[in-house]
Design a protein around this motif. Structure first.
Motif, PDB file in Angstrom:
ATOM      1  N   VAL A  55       6.407  -4.391  -8.625  1.00  0.00           N
ATOM      2  CA  VAL A  55       7.128  -4.683  -7.579  1.00  0.00           C
ATOM      3  C   VAL A  55       6.715  -6.127  -7.479  1.00  0.00           C
ATOM      4  CG1 VAL A  55       6.099  -4.788  -4.732  1.00  0.00           C
ATOM      5  CG2 VAL A  55       6.112  -2.487  -6.335  1.00  0.00           C
ATOM      6  N   LEU A  56       7.776  -6.711  -7.691  1.00  0.00           N
ATOM      7  CA  LEU A  56       7.760  -8.531  -8.101  1.00  0.00           C
ATOM      8  C   LEU A  56       7.994  -9.463  -6.445  1.00  0.00           C
ATOM      9  CD1 LEU A  56      10.807  -8.312 -10.173  1.00  0.00           C
ATOM     10  CD2 LEU A  56       8.263  -8.700 -11.393  1.00  0.00           C
ATOM     11  N   GLU A  57       8.209  -8.362  -5.192  1.00  0.00           N
ATOM     12  CA  GLU A  57       8.162  -9.435  -3.808  1.00  0.00           C
ATOM     13  C   GLU A  57       7.433  -7.739  -2.869  1.00  0.00           C
ATOM     14  OE1 GLU A  57      11.205 -12.124  -3.004  1.00  0.00           O
ATOM     15  OE2 GLU A  57      10.992 -12.933  -5.279  1.00  0.00           O
ATOM     16  N   PHE A  58       6.375  -7.620  -2.047  1.00  0.00           N
ATOM     17  CA  PHE A  58       7.036  -7.361  -0.938  1.00  0.00           C
ATOM     18  C   PHE A  58       6.429  -7.417   0.216  1.00  0.00           C
ATOM     19  CE2 PHE A  58       5.325  -3.683   1.092  1.00  0.00           C
ATOM     20  CZ  PHE A  58       5.847  -2.647   1.032  1.00  0.00           C
ATOM     21  N   THR A  59       7.257  -7.757   1.076  1.00  0.00           N
ATOM     22  CA  THR A  59       7.140  -8.287   2.659  1.00  0.00           C
ATOM     23  C   THR A  59       6.876  -7.381   3.609  1.00  0.00           C
ATOM     24  OG1 THR A  59       9.310  -8.081   3.078  1.00  0.00           O
ATOM     25  CG2 THR A  59       8.551  -9.930   2.195  1.00  0.00           C
ATOM     26  N   GLY A  60       6.873  -6.108   3.553  1.00  0.00           N
ATOM     27  CA  GLY A  60       6.753  -4.970   4.769  1.00  0.00           C
ATOM     28  C   GLY A  60       8.133  -3.819   4.651  1.00  0.00           C
ATOM     29  N   SER A  61       9.166  -5.185   4.930  1.00  0.00           N
ATOM     30  CA  SER A  61      10.246  -4.727   5.437  1.00  0.00           C
ATOM     31  C   SER A  61      11.347  -5.066   4.188  1.00  0.00           C
ATOM     32  CB  SER A  61      10.600  -5.408   6.299  1.00  0.00           C
ATOM     33  OG  SER A  61      10.924  -6.962   6.419  1.00  0.00           O
ATOM     34  N   ARG A  62      11.051  -5.378   3.222  1.00  0.00           N
ATOM     35  CA  ARG A  62      11.936  -5.986   1.998  1.00  0.00           C
ATOM     36  C   ARG A  62      11.654  -5.927   0.324  1.00  0.00           C
ATOM     37  NH1 ARG A  62      13.308 -10.478  -0.851  1.00  0.00           N
ATOM     38  NH2 ARG A  62      15.086 -10.781  -1.994  1.00  0.00           N
ATOM     39  N   THR A 117       1.116  -0.880   0.024  1.00  0.00           N
ATOM     40  CA  THR A 117       0.115   0.167   0.101  1.00  0.00           C
ATOM     41  C   THR A 117       1.341   1.310  -0.254  1.00  0.00           C
ATOM     42  OG1 THR A 117      -0.125   0.574   2.668  1.00  0.00           O
ATOM     43  CG2 THR A 117      -1.362  -1.632   1.089  1.00  0.00           C
ATOM     44  N   SER A 118       0.209   2.582  -0.073  1.00  0.00           N
ATOM     45  CA  SER A 118       1.435   3.322  -0.361  1.00  0.00           C
ATOM     46  C   SER A 118       1.507   4.189   1.161  1.00  0.00           C
ATOM     47  CB  SER A 118       0.370   5.127  -0.616  1.00  0.00           C
ATOM     48  OG  SER A 118      -0.496   4.602  -2.107  1.00  0.00           O
ATOM     49  N   ALA A 119       1.041   3.163   2.293  1.00  0.00           N
ATOM     50  CA  ALA A 119       1.411   3.427   3.802  1.00  0.00           C
ATOM     51  C   ALA A 119       2.718   2.621   4.380  1.00  0.00           C
ATOM     52  CB  ALA A 119       0.041   3.138   4.700  1.00  0.00           C
ATOM     53  N   GLY A 137       4.931  10.473   1.789  1.00  0.00           N
ATOM     54  CA  GLY A 137       3.322  11.273   1.207  1.00  0.00           C
ATOM     55  C   GLY A 137       3.434  10.519  -0.289  1.00  0.00           C
ATOM     56  N   ASN A 138       2.943  11.497  -0.585  1.00  0.00           N
ATOM     57  CA  ASN A 138       2.743  10.764  -2.647  1.00  0.00           C
ATOM     58  C   ASN A 138       3.995  11.134  -3.352  1.00  0.00           C
ATOM     59  OD1 ASN A 138       2.644  13.971  -2.632  1.00  0.00           O
ATOM     60  ND2 ASN A 138       0.437  13.429  -4.072  1.00  0.00           N
ATOM     61  N   ASP A 142      -0.715   1.130  -8.573  1.00  0.00           N
ATOM     62  CA  ASP A 142      -2.128   0.244  -8.920  1.00  0.00           C
ATOM     63  C   ASP A 142      -1.631  -0.904  -8.888  1.00  0.00           C
ATOM     64  OD1 ASP A 142      -4.123   0.159 -10.562  1.00  0.00           O
ATOM     65  OD2 ASP A 142      -3.155   0.740 -12.180  1.00  0.00           O
ATOM     66  N   GLY A 143      -2.263  -1.582  -8.238  1.00  0.00           N
ATOM     67  CA  GLY A 143      -1.869  -2.964  -7.365  1.00  0.00           C
ATOM     68  C   GLY A 143      -0.337  -3.048  -7.037  1.00  0.00           C
TER      69      GLY A 143
END
Length: 148
Positions: free
Chosen positions: A126-133, A61-63, A93-94, A113-114
Motif C-alpha cells: 500500500v503506497l497511499e491510504f486515506t480511508g476512502s482511497r 488497519t484491517s478494520a 473479516g480476514n 503487516d504495516g
C-alpha cells in the motif's frame, strides 16, 4: 469478450512471480501525475522510497480495509474509460475477494503487516491510504482503488 480480457489480466497479475522494482512518479504535460515502472519521458519527480515516506498509511488497519474497493486506475489506464465492467476488491473479516465484472474469484485469507497486505503469498504494498482511497503496488502494477 471483454470479460475474457479482464479475467486474463487478473490471472496474469495473480500468477506472475513477485518482483520488486523501482516505481517512477512522473508529471504529464497537463500537470497530472502518473506512476510507472519505466523512467519518465521527461524527468522523474520521485521514486518509491520517497513516495512511501511522504504519504500516509497510518490509517491503514484491517478494520479500515473492510468493504468493497473499486479499481479506478491500473497504471495510467483509467478503468472508467474502458467498457470492461467493474473490478472490485472486497475485504470481509480476514478474507479478500477479487470480483471482476460481477464474477468473484475464490476468497483468500489476508493479513496486514504495516503497509503490506498479504493474500496467500501475494504481497500488495500500500503506497497511499486515506480511508476512502488507496494506491497499491501489486507485483509491479500500480492500481488506485476507491472505497464504495
Amino acid at each position: 469478450m471483454r470479460h475474457y480480457y479482464l479475467i486474463s489480466l487478473l490471472l496474469i497479475i495473480f500468477s506472475a512471480p513477485s518482483y520488486s522494482g523501482q516505481i517512477y512518479k512522473c508529471e504529464r504535460p497537463d500537470g497530472s501525475k502518473s506512476f510507472s515502472n519505466q523512467p519518465c519521458g521527461g524527468k522523474a519527480i520521485d521514486q518509491t522510497d520517497q513516495l512511501t515516506s511522504n504519504t500516509s498509511t497510518s490509517e491503514l488497519t484491517s478494520a479500515a480495509l473492510q468493504g468493497k474497493w473499486l479499481i479506478t486506475m491500473v497504471g495510467d489506464m483509467d478503468m472508467s474509460s474502458m467498457d470492461l465492467g467493474e473490478d472490485i476488491w472486497q475485504f470481509s473479516g480476514n478474507q479478500w475477494t477479487a470480483i471482476s465484472s460481477g464474477r468473484a474469484l475464490s476468497p483468500e485469507p489476508f493479513s496486514l503487516d504495516g503497509n503490506i497486505i498479504d493474500t496467500s503469498g501475494i504481497k500488495i504494498k500500500v503506497l497511499e491510504f486515506t480511508g476512502s482511497r488507496m494506491k497499491v503496488d501489486t507485483m509491479g502494477i500500480i492500481q488506485t482503488l476507491e472505497k464504495r
